[in-house]
Each structure stands twice: as structure tokens, then as C-alpha cells.
Design an enzyme around this catalytic site. Structure first.
Site, PDB file in Angstrom:
ATOM      1  N   PRO A 101      94.373  -4.809  52.133  1.00 16.45           N
ATOM      2  CA  PRO A 101      95.546  -5.644  52.413  1.00 16.45           C
ATOM      3  C   PRO A 101      94.921  -7.164  52.932  1.00 16.45           C
ATOM      4  CG  PRO A 101      95.162  -4.279  54.320  1.00 16.45           C
ATOM      5  CD  PRO A 101      94.125  -3.849  53.314  1.00 16.45           C
ATOM      6  N   CYS A 102      94.673  -7.727  51.799  1.00 18.02           N
ATOM      7  CA  CYS A 102      93.892  -8.823  52.237  1.00 18.02           C
ATOM      8  C   CYS A 102      95.089  -9.936  52.368  1.00 18.02           C
ATOM      9  CB  CYS A 102      93.294  -9.799  50.957  1.00 18.02           C
ATOM     10  SG  CYS A 102      94.255  -9.568  49.538  1.00 18.02           S
ATOM     11  N   HIS A 103      96.411  -9.717  52.314  1.00 13.54           N
ATOM     12  CA  HIS A 103      97.372 -10.836  52.915  1.00 13.54           C
ATOM     13  C   HIS A 103      97.859 -10.586  54.242  1.00 13.54           C
ATOM     14  CE1 HIS A 103      99.027  -6.503  51.957  1.00 13.54           C
ATOM     15  NE2 HIS A 103      99.970  -6.758  52.838  1.00 13.54           N
TER      16      HIS A 103
END
Length: 290
Positions: free
Chosen positions: A258-260
Site C-alpha cells: 500500500p504505497c498510497h
DNA sequence: GGAATCATGTGAT
DNA sequence: ATCACATGATTCC
């Protein structure tokens, strides 16, 4: 759970719903200070307000108005507020004892050895396919060892998207193969398929530093966020926050890793490889899934 | 307040 | 060596 219902309805054969959603998000984030009304947005897209309301709510589980509130700086700061560091540390224990429960998707990961990384994908066969998703067209890539890549494209950009991914591991062999990738796509975007006894296998292909950053990202639970410097602390290099930013940006398995959920220290969405709009969409969507 | 500036680690050339 | 960064803190107006 109603997440499942929400998502299943959302996966239309052509994935066209995201296109509408994307435009709405772009409008409200362009000048969110003005708090544009539903009527104004609908007029801009030449749709009826009720129709638009319905589409958007079905997608996000949240009205456009609610979504607007969810993507403000204030809300982002709220996501950060809950002590990010302890949060990362406690989830380490979870990660050590079997598969981690990561943003409600169960993921086990394995990293490639440094030797394999140096070969730039040499000897690796990567199968791929395109699928509709809640965030536009998704490119799914897999090896025998597990899911290796997940990228997004707007209609017509599929080629550029594929290029973007293939040049990361230039020596690998690429085969379009929907039989080998369809199952991953289904598991990722249908939360009903998320379960602890059949965790999603993920292969992290990157440098040692990058893999450490990505593992850190995997510890952030759904509906929360950390700063780039939080991650830098977590991997034991508190001054490497900028390097962390670069590594986060290189994450090949967006959404699953989950780089967001990495934000600037002040809560600003600093950047996103697949477009800031998509980052906003993911965070807004997740804010309704708690 | 906001613009300019610096310290900073990693990875690609 | 050098350069570009999805950063963050400080220092000037």
C-alpha cells in the site's frame, strides 16, 4: 460484509465506472477550497445529479460530499495522527508469526535474492494480463513464486503501462497469459476472496533497501497512513527519508503493497507513480471501508 | 505565510 | 563522479 457487495457491483465488464469517478475526483481536488456542489460537478460532466450521486456512492460507499471531506488535508492528518511508529512496531510481531493481516488482505511475501536482482529478471518468466478494477485498468504480473507486479492504466494507456513495468526487469521473458493471472486479479479486487488460510503470495523484486521499505509499507493497516520519515525510522535509517520516497515510488505491486498510504509529514499527498488522482481515489475509497 | 535553500541516502548513468 | 528524487527542517523575505 458490505464491502464485498460494494466491490462486486463495482466490477463492471468494462470497468467504466472508474472513469466517471476519476473525473469527479479531479474536479473536486482541483479546487476543493470552493467545495463544488453536486449540481456543479454533474453539470460539468453533463450527467444528472442523481445519476452521478448513485454511481459515485456505489463505487466509494460514500457520497461525493463525504468523499470530498475524506480527501482534505485535515482528514489526511487524522490518518497520521494515531502514532505511526508504535503502529509499525506492533505489527512486526504479527508479521513474524505467520501471514500478516495487511489492509485486510492476507499477504505472505518473499524477497528475491540479491543475485536474482542483479540478473535484472534473467531466467524469469513473467505472465501478465489486463483486468478491470475499481481504480481503472489493472495490469497483473506473476511468476511461479507469486504476484510480482500490479500497475494501473487509464483506457488507451495500456501499452505505456506495460512498458513501464517490463523495463524494470528487462531480462525477463514476458508472456501474456490470462489463465495464470486471472486468479490473482480476482483475489485482489474481490475482498470476499481474502482469507488467512489461503494468503496471497507476493514476490518482492528489488534491491535490499527497496525490499525493506516495501515490507514496512505492508505493515500499515487499512484506513491508516504513515509519513515517509516514519518509514525511514522503521527500517533503522531515520535520515534516509528522501531515499525512502524514491523506493516507495518504485514499488512494483501498487495497492497490494500500500504505497498510497505514505504521505508527506504535513498530510499532503506528495506524489504517486500512477497519478495523484488515483492515490486520492484509493485513500477515499479506503476511508469508507472501515 | 510562503519561497528559497540545505542536508541527506539510494540507485542509475 | 554526478545527478535526480513521491522528504523535511530551516531560514530568509
Amino acid at each position: 460484509m458490505n464491502i464485498v457487495a460494494t466491490l462486486e457491483k463495482d466490477i463492471t465488464p468494462d470497468g467504466s465506472e472508474y472513469e466517471t469517478v476519476r473525473q469527479v475526483i479531479e474536479l473536486i481536488s482541483a479546487d476543493y477550497r470552493d467545495q463544488p456542489s453536486l449540481e456543479a460537478i454533474a453539470a460539468e460532466l453533463s450527467q444528472s445529479p442523481t445519476q452521478l450521486q448513485k454511481t459515485f456512492t456505489r463505487w466509494a460507499g460514500l457520497s461525493p460530499k463525504g468523499f470530498l471531506q475524506a480527501v482534505t488535508l485535515d482528514h489526511a492528518k487524522r490518518l497520521l495522527r494515531q502514532e505511526a511508529m508504535p503502529l509499525l512496531e506492533t505489527s512486526i510481531e504479527v508479521g513474524l508469526s505467520g501471514p500478516g493481516r495487511l489492509h485486510d488482505l492476507f499477504v505472505t511475501h518473499e524477497a528475491m535474492s540479491p543475485g536474482e536482482w542483479k540478473a535484472r529478471g534473467q531466467g524469469l518468466t513473467i505472465r501478465y494480463g489486463f483486468y478491470p478494477s475499481p481504480f481503472g485498468i489493472a495490469l497483473v504480473m506473476a511468476t511461479e513464486r507469486g504476484l510480482a507486479g500490479l500497475a494501473f492504466a487509464d483506457p488507451g494507456e495500456e501499452k505505456a503501462c506495460l512498458d513501464d513495468m517490463t523495463c524494470r526487469w528487462p531480462n525477463a521473458a514476458y508472456v501474456e497469459d490470462s489463465a495464470a493471472t486471472a486468479d490473482y486479479a480476482k483475489r485482489i479486487f474481490e475482498p470476499g476472496q481474502w482469507s488467512a488460510d489461503r494468503p496471497l503470495r507476493v514476490v518482492l523484486i528489488g534491491t535490499d533497501f527497496q525490499v525493506r521499505v516495501w515490507e514496512s509499507l505492508l505493515k500499515i493497516p487499512l484506513g491508516m497512513a504513515v509519513t515517509y520519515s516514519d518509514i525511514a525510522h522503521d527500517i533503522g535509517q531515520p535520515t534516509a527519508m528522501r531515499a525512502v520516497g524514491a523506493a516507495v515510488g518504485r514499488n512494483p505491486i501498487s495497492f497490494v503493497v500500500p504505497c498510497h498510504r505514505a504521505l508527506g509529514k504535513n498530510g499532503a499527498l506528495t506524489g504517486y507513480h500512477w497519478g495523484l488522482t488515483r492515490k486520492r481515489a484509493m485513500l477515499g475509497w479506503e476511508s469508507a471501508q472501515v
